[in-house]
Design a protein around this motif. Structure first.
Motif, short mmCIF file in Angstrom:
data_model
loop_
_atom_site.label_atom_id
_atom_site.label_comp_id
_atom_site.label_asym_id
_atom_site.label_seq_id
_atom_site.Cartn_x
_atom_site.Cartn_y
_atom_site.Cartn_z
N CYS A 69 -30.86 -7.42 -9.70
CA CYS A 69 -31.28 -6.35 -10.61
C CYS A 69 -32.48 -6.76 -11.45
O CYS A 69 -32.83 -7.92 -11.54
CB CYS A 69 -30.13 -5.98 -11.55
SG CYS A 69 -28.71 -5.21 -10.74
N THR A 70 -33.05 -5.75 -12.10
CA THR A 70 -34.11 -5.98 -13.07
C THR A 70 -33.51 -5.93 -14.47
O THR A 70 -32.61 -5.14 -14.74
CB THR A 70 -35.20 -4.90 -12.95
OG1 THR A 70 -35.80 -5.02 -11.66
CG2 THR A 70 -36.27 -5.08 -14.01
N GLY A 71 -34.00 -6.79 -15.34
CA GLY A 71 -33.63 -6.75 -16.75
C GLY A 71 -34.87 -6.93 -17.60
O GLY A 71 -35.94 -7.29 -17.09
N SER A 72 -34.75 -6.70 -18.90
CA SER A 72 -35.88 -6.87 -19.81
C SER A 72 -35.43 -7.59 -21.07
O SER A 72 -34.38 -7.27 -21.64
CB SER A 72 -36.45 -5.50 -20.22
OG SER A 72 -36.99 -4.83 -19.13
N PHE A 73 -36.24 -8.56 -21.49
CA PHE A 73 -35.99 -9.19 -22.79
C PHE A 73 -36.25 -8.17 -23.89
O PHE A 73 -37.28 -7.49 -23.89
CB PHE A 73 -36.90 -10.40 -22.98
CG PHE A 73 -36.50 -11.61 -22.18
CD1 PHE A 73 -35.29 -12.24 -22.41
CD2 PHE A 73 -37.34 -12.10 -21.19
CE1 PHE A 73 -34.92 -13.35 -21.67
CE2 PHE A 73 -36.98 -13.21 -20.45
CZ PHE A 73 -35.76 -13.84 -20.69
#
Length: 511
Positions: A69-73
């Motif tokens: 998956c993609t995540g974001s800080f």
């Protein structure tokens, strides 16, 4: 706040870069192509360097790859927002029937209360490079399609090994952005200590269930928070109380003002792939073989697991992550089948191919160079169609029958030289397969796969299917196989590794 948060979640749930101005102009583009797009003309109000700058800090530095998956800080202390379904497996592993975080949700009010997301890693892009020329140069030296496929795989493996040998602190991966056309090398820093921070109750994170899955608009709180940790010196480290939150170069801030109608929106994420340029034969194969076969098999397995879980809450919790994965694919494939039939996509593709052939034939130079391309593609797919579901039956056997996988590991081990590191890695895989074995379910799965396979006409050319006994005898054979094998016993399995190939006499290996 609520409105802008939903936009952030949309960003996280897409594995591509698209641009959507007031009149949607959609597409998937690798970042290497970003400067060829008129994003400012479409409405982008920041510079391209602020989006992606390999020589500086940009938005791409706030993105992470969390599993698939993609995540974001979203903070300078390693806090990551991602989808609820992306944390599902970690929450399931952390849950018990007495303390069911999956159903009830989880909240760590302090960093000390955060719990490990077992099996999860967080990968941050260190750098990014288009390696299409290297991959395709190797492929173009091949004599046929099979050789081309092997050449691409070999070159990708070579590139990954080269990068990881040059820098032991990174993990390398070559992503196929466009099948047979575009390949991108990613260099990642891998963080091995990922912890759960907040996961909403399942009734929120999975609101609508599979009925709403792959359907838009959706009304679900499909989000969760995790945090990445590193050793005190900033290096990657396994879970330890001494570890500290990772400090990213960049983190994303939520816009409290939200968005307005027709605002420009672009989406950043880790690469998916597109099949838009595939020929009509590819779609026909999908529609005739892959999609119906896999969706039916997965539906059968879901029903099997759910029936078993009705009277066994502990099993239901343990198998919930697998059911979710199966259901996600089953719904996707079922929807694709409906869409392909509704859009008459195969015939539309064939019309496009006729136009392409006419265009090629119209120009003598093009005809000399490309005149036979479409007929050659058709010949390749004639071979693929001749074996029909063969690939997918073997996929099911290898993915969902641990007995088959354990037997293959034994054969693989005895077929080539094995280093101590490889043996250690192999035994870790073996342990995982043995621990994930359900003796009252797997024999039924193997029986289902093989029984169905004997009914497929195109598989009768293969002795491993044509020589199978009738349904009743096959059932007895499979259950005897599981009763008599020693592959699920850790000590017996390791002892077999020390035996010569000729002395291996386990019935599962002989089968």
């Amino acid at each position: 706040m609520k409105k802008s948060l939903s936009i952030l979640l949309i960003i996280l749930s897409v594995f591509s870069l698209a641009m959507i101005p007031s009149i949607p102009d959609e597409g998937m583009y690798p970042l290497s192509e970003i400067r060829n797009l008129d994003l400012q003309g479409a409405g982008l109000k920041i510079s391209i360097d602020e989006v992606y700058n390999p020589d500086g800090i940009s938005l791409i530095d706030a993105l992470v790859k969390l599993g698939g998956c993609t995540g974001s800080f979203v903070s300078n202390e390693g806090l990551i927002i991602t989808n609820h379904h992306c944390s599902f497996g970690a929450v399931q592993k952390a849950s018990t029937t007495e303390n069911n975080y999956l159903e009830n949700g989880f909240l760590a009010k302090t960093m000390e209360e955060e719990i490990p997301a077992k099996g999860y890693t967080c990968r941050i892009t260190v750098s990014y490079e288009d390696v299409s020329d290297e991959v395709l140069t190797a492929a173009n030296n091949a004599d046929d399609i099979s050789g081309r496929t092997d050449a691409i795989a070999d070159k990708i493996k070579e590139l990954v090994e080269r990068e990881e040998e040059a820098d032991s602190t990174i993990s390398a991966e070559v992503s196929e952005m466009f099948v047979g056309q575009s390949y991108v090398l990613f260099r990642y820093k891998v963080m091995k200590d990922v912890r759960l921070v907040y996961v909403p109750p399942r009734a929120i994170g999975e609101f609508g269930g599979e009925s709403d899955n792959w359907v838009w608009p959706r009304h679900t709180g499909d989000f969760s928070f995790v945090r990445a940790y590193v050793a005190p010196d900033g290096s990657s480290a396994e879970y330890s109380e001494e570890n500290v939150p990772y400090q990213p170069k960049k983190f994303i801030e939520v816009n409290p003002n939200g968005v307005d109608e027709n605002d420009f929106v672009f989406l950043l994420g880790y690469p998916g792939r597109t099949y838009k340029h595939q020929p009509s034969y590819f779609i026909e194969y999908q529609q005739k073989y892959q999609l119906p076969y896999i969706s039916k098999q997965f539906k059968w397995m879901i029903d099997l697991y759910e029936e078993k879980g009705k009277d066994d809450p502990e099993f239901a919790l343990k198998i919930s992550s697998r059911i979710k994965g199966l259901a996600n694919t089953e719904k996707n494939y079922r929807g694709k089948l409906q869409g392909l039939e509704r859009l008459n996509l195969i015939e539309n593709k064939k019309d496009e191919e006729k136009e392409l052939q006419n265009f090629i034939d119209w120009d003598a130079a093009l005809k000399e160079k490309y005149g036979n391309v479409l007929s050659e593609i058709e010949s390749v797919y004639d071979e693929i169609f001749s074996v029909g579901r063969y690939r997918w039956v073997n996929f099911m056997l290898g993915r969902y029958c641990n007995l088959i996988r354990l037997a293959e590991i034994q054969l693989e081990y005895h077929d080539e030289e094995t280093t101590d590191d490889k043996r250690k890695s192999l035994l870790k895989r073996v342990s995982s397969l043995q621990n994930d074995y359900y003796p009252n379910l797997e024999p039924a799965i193997l029986n289902k796969i093989l029984s169905d396979a004997t009914a497929f006409p195109e598989l009768q050319q293969f002795s491993e299917f044509s020589d199978l006994p009738d349904e009743e005898e096959l059932y007895e054979l499979i259950y005897e196989l599981y009763d008599d094998t020693d592959l699920f016993d850790a000590e017996d399995f390791e002892e077999m590794l020390s035996e010569s190939y000729e002395d291996l006499d386990d019935p599962a290996i002989e089968f």
